[in-house]
Design an enzyme around this catalytic site. Structure first.
Site, PDB file in Angstrom:
ATOM      1  N   ASP A 161     -19.729  24.489 -60.031  1.00 51.83           N
ATOM      2  CA  ASP A 161     -19.897  25.790 -60.505  1.00 51.83           C
ATOM      3  C   ASP A 161     -20.573  26.172 -61.795  1.00 51.83           C
ATOM      4  OD1 ASP A 161     -19.239  28.693 -59.403  1.00 51.83           O
ATOM      5  OD2 ASP A 161     -18.829  28.644 -61.587  1.00 51.83           O
ATOM      6  N   HIS A 219     -24.136  29.292 -59.034  1.00 51.32           N
ATOM      7  CA  HIS A 219     -23.056  30.035 -59.082  1.00 51.32           C
ATOM      8  C   HIS A 219     -23.445  31.440 -58.215  1.00 51.32           C
ATOM      9  CE1 HIS A 219     -19.424  32.148 -60.583  1.00 51.32           C
ATOM     10  NE2 HIS A 219     -20.132  33.473 -60.845  1.00 51.32           N
ATOM     11  N   SER A 278     -18.335  35.766 -57.209  1.00 51.86           N
ATOM     12  CA  SER A 278     -17.505  35.459 -58.352  1.00 51.86           C
ATOM     13  C   SER A 278     -16.529  36.383 -58.628  1.00 51.86           C
ATOM     14  CB  SER A 278     -18.696  35.782 -59.425  1.00 51.86           C
ATOM     15  OG  SER A 278     -18.319  35.718 -60.922  1.00 51.86           O
TER      16      SER A 278
END
Length: 419
Positions: A297, A364, A201
């Site tokens: 995502d 994610h 991330s």
């Protein structure tokens, strides 16, 4: 005999359900009191604790304060280190923690009272799972390496260098990065024969930004590569035709003084905000880089493509939380986003030194969770799990350019559904 027969049937059915490859796996996240990214991270942490997981203590970087390398609130930054052994004694994985960003004084003031802005609120021990696991059966290629997670407490992907005196905010991500590297080099990383920089991330974005810097720490004969997980944030239009993420990133770059720390191969011809988007960086990175990303995502759907600010009528409310509830036109919009992502990687993919694993899942971050990194029912592309694809790429066992067919073809996904 009837009792034994019943027991045998029950056991058989349980085994059959646990090994079925037809069902897509879902992970439910209660996002009532957490923002969606934090909720996902809480889910990932719980998944890591589901079985045995190694708990690793926090080390504060005592030399950091003298260098001005401090968290948002001025506290010391830190990392978690578990030493390698045997064949991995001189190999290092550096994992940059993710956790969103703050783009204005108000959000940064809130952040500095959490583990994302102050070491005073950080867990003293965290589980090492997935790519950080110390078990060969969970992490076949990297289990006995020196494994480090650097905590994230600046709010600009370890890239800012500024301050806001009136609000008593320190934006020192770049200095934290450098202080952590110096401290780890003094603890043996300078002797590394192999090194891998990774992150998920916001940490995946940081990995892209700092990849060539990381390479520069080591001699030429050290094998150095980078892995960005869920870090390919796109400069894409949202459902209203606006640029929600670009506006957000612009605030981060301006407030935290990120410009001077972005790769000059990008800032020489594009504006600083554009150079905070990985799509404008990846083709210029000289160090071998692996992009691990889902095609749909979850964070980008929630916060960039269909945020509530771009959806005043609430048409996307159900779809953004549960892909099963998306209409045909909404799925079509998401398919266009997937195409945009793949187009952004064309130049990057031409280099054989680079690798990719783009699976058609609604998730994610997949490298730090055990269930998605390497487990019996992990996501796969052409029957190869993420851990094996990354290992093949890192050790040059194969060229890895794995791109999944479009949704709904993949039945191995561990999709996130938000309640």
């Amino acid at each position: 005999m009837n009792l034994f027969l019943c027991l045998a049937i029950v056991i058989y059915l349980l085994l059959l359900s646990s090994t079925s490859s037809e069902a897509v796996h879902h992970h439910y996240v209660n996002a009532t009191h957490l923002n969606l990214l934090e909720a996902h991270e809480a889910e990932a942490s719980l998944a890591g604790r589901g079985g045995y997981s190694l708990m690793v203590g926090l080390t504060l970087i005592q030399s950091a304060a003298a260098k001005g390398a401090v968290c948002l609130d001025g506290s010391l930054p830190g990392y978690h280190l578990h030493r390698g052994y045997g064949s991995g004694a001189n190999s290092w994985i550096i994992n940059l923690e993710g956790g969103g960003w703050c783009n204005d004084v108000r959000s940064c003031l809130y952040r500095k009272k959490t583990r994302r802005g102050s070491s005073a609120f950080m867990e003293r021990e965290i589980p090492f799972t997935g790519i950080l696991s110390n078990k060969a059966q969970q992490n076949p290629d990297f289990f006995n390496w020196n494994r480090v997670k650097i905590r994230y407490c600046d709010g600009a992907s370890f890239a800012g260098d500024s301050e806001h005196k009136a609000a008593r905010l320190q934006f020192r991500g770049q200095r934290i990065w450098m202080a952590a590297m110096e401290d780890l080099m003094s603890k043996g990383m300078r002797f590394a024969r192999q090194a891998l920089l990774s992150g998920c991330s916001a940490g995946g974005l940081a990995t892209i930004i700092h990849c060539d810097e990381f390479r520069g720490l080591f001699p030429r004969n050290t094998k150095v590569k980078c892995l960005s997980d869920a870090g390919l944030f796109l400069d894409a239009k949202d459902i209203s035709g606006g640029h929600t993420l670009r506006n957000f990133f612009s605030g981060i770059v301006g407030l935290q003084g990120v410009q001077r720390n972005l790769p000059r191969t990008c800032t020489n011809h594009l504006d600083p905000t554009s150079c905070f988007f990985p799509q404008n960086l990846i083709a210029g990175i000289r160090t071998p880089l692996f992009i691990l990303n889902t095609a749909y995502d979850s964070w980008q759907i929630q916060s960039s493509l269909a945020p509530t600010t771009a959806d005043p009528s609430g048409n996307w409310h159900d779809c953004r939380k549960n892909y099963y509830r998306c209409s045909g036109s909404q799925i079509q919009f998401l398919q266009a986003f997937r195409n945009e992502m793949l187009n952004s990687m064309k130049g990057f993919s031409r280099s054989n030194q680079n690798g990719m694993f783009i699976n058609s899942c609604f998730a994610h971050c997949q490298s730090e969770r055990q269930d998605t990194w390497f487990a019996d029912n992990s996501p796969v592309i052409r029957e190869k799990a993420i851990a094996l694809a990354v290992g093949d790429w890192y050790f040059d066992r194969a060229v890895v350019k794995d791109i999944d067919c479009a949704y709904p073809c993949d039945n191995t996904c561990h999709n996130l559904i938000f309640r």
